[in-house]
Design an enzyme around this catalytic site. Sequence first.
Site, mmCIF file in Angstrom:
data_model
loop_
_atom_site.group_PDB
_atom_site.id
_atom_site.type_symbol
_atom_site.label_atom_id
_atom_site.label_comp_id
_atom_site.label_asym_id
_atom_site.label_seq_id
_atom_site.Cartn_x
_atom_site.Cartn_y
_atom_site.Cartn_z
ATOM 1 N N GLY A 40 1.196 4.047 -3.367
ATOM 2 C CA GLY A 40 1.497 2.780 -2.720
ATOM 3 C C GLY A 40 2.547 2.023 -3.507
ATOM 4 N N GLN A 46 7.562 -4.926 -6.354
ATOM 5 C CA GLN A 46 7.591 -3.996 -7.481
ATOM 6 C C GLN A 46 8.985 -3.401 -7.704
ATOM 7 O OE1 GLN A 46 3.812 -1.841 -6.094
ATOM 8 N NE2 GLN A 46 3.887 -1.461 -8.302
ATOM 9 N N CYS A 94 -1.453 1.353 -11.681
ATOM 10 C CA CYS A 94 -0.324 0.718 -11.005
ATOM 11 C C CYS A 94 0.977 1.261 -11.575
ATOM 12 C CB CYS A 94 -0.401 -0.791 -11.207
ATOM 13 S SG CYS A 94 0.933 -1.715 -10.419
ATOM 14 N N LEU A 95 1.918 1.573 -10.698
ATOM 15 C CA LEU A 95 3.217 2.073 -11.148
ATOM 16 C C LEU A 95 3.943 1.072 -12.042
ATOM 17 C CD1 LEU A 95 4.553 3.753 -7.874
ATOM 18 C CD2 LEU A 95 3.577 4.871 -9.888
ATOM 19 N N HIS A 137 -4.813 -3.359 -2.946
ATOM 20 C CA HIS A 137 -3.999 -3.406 -4.168
ATOM 21 C C HIS A 137 -2.581 -3.882 -3.843
ATOM 22 C CE1 HIS A 137 -2.789 -1.748 -8.216
ATOM 23 N NE2 HIS A 137 -1.611 -1.712 -7.592
ATOM 24 N N GLU A 138 -1.999 -3.328 -2.787
ATOM 25 C CA GLU A 138 -0.619 -3.688 -2.426
ATOM 26 C C GLU A 138 -0.531 -5.108 -1.876
ATOM 27 O OE1 GLU A 138 1.535 -1.885 -3.721
ATOM 28 O OE2 GLU A 138 0.261 -0.140 -4.053
ATOM 29 N N HIS A 178 -0.395 -7.404 -4.695
ATOM 30 C CA HIS A 178 0.973 -7.484 -5.227
ATOM 31 C C HIS A 178 1.791 -8.508 -4.446
ATOM 32 C CE1 HIS A 178 1.689 -4.661 -8.431
ATOM 33 N NE2 HIS A 178 1.116 -3.657 -7.771
#
Length: 145
Positions: A46, A51, A91-92, A133-134, A137
């Site tokens: 995701g 991000q 998380c990336l 999660h997204e 963000h």
Amino acid sequence: MLLLKLIYYPNKLLRKKSTQINKINFKIKNIIYNMFKIMYKKNGIGLAANQIGINKRIFIIDISKKKNKKLIFINPKILNKEGEIFIKEGCLSIPGIFKILKRYSHIKISALNTNGNYFVFKTRNIKSVCIQHEIDHLNGKLFID
């Protein structure tokens, strides 16, 4: 062609609430295309637009092993949430850190697709967690909070 790259914590853009998209045009579609390229390159499931430094309410997911089930959500809103699930998240934008979090196991959201059409999406378990999660963000919230 845009040259976008992943940003990392503690970059302040990750804490900024994203703004609504009023018009889905070539620029927005190009951002989404690049988001998938970045997410796949980083082996993510995701990615939210903030991000990559874009302060817009867009996120993408693809939890398939073959990376062939792209889902795109523009201006998403959670309509319903229920149940609970505990899952290890990463998380990336915060590499190497993982936490077990409690999330809703079932959610229902609304969003726009790349044609500007409204849709409702119901899901559960890992896909539900990824979407939450997204959306966090997009609201400037990180899983480490």
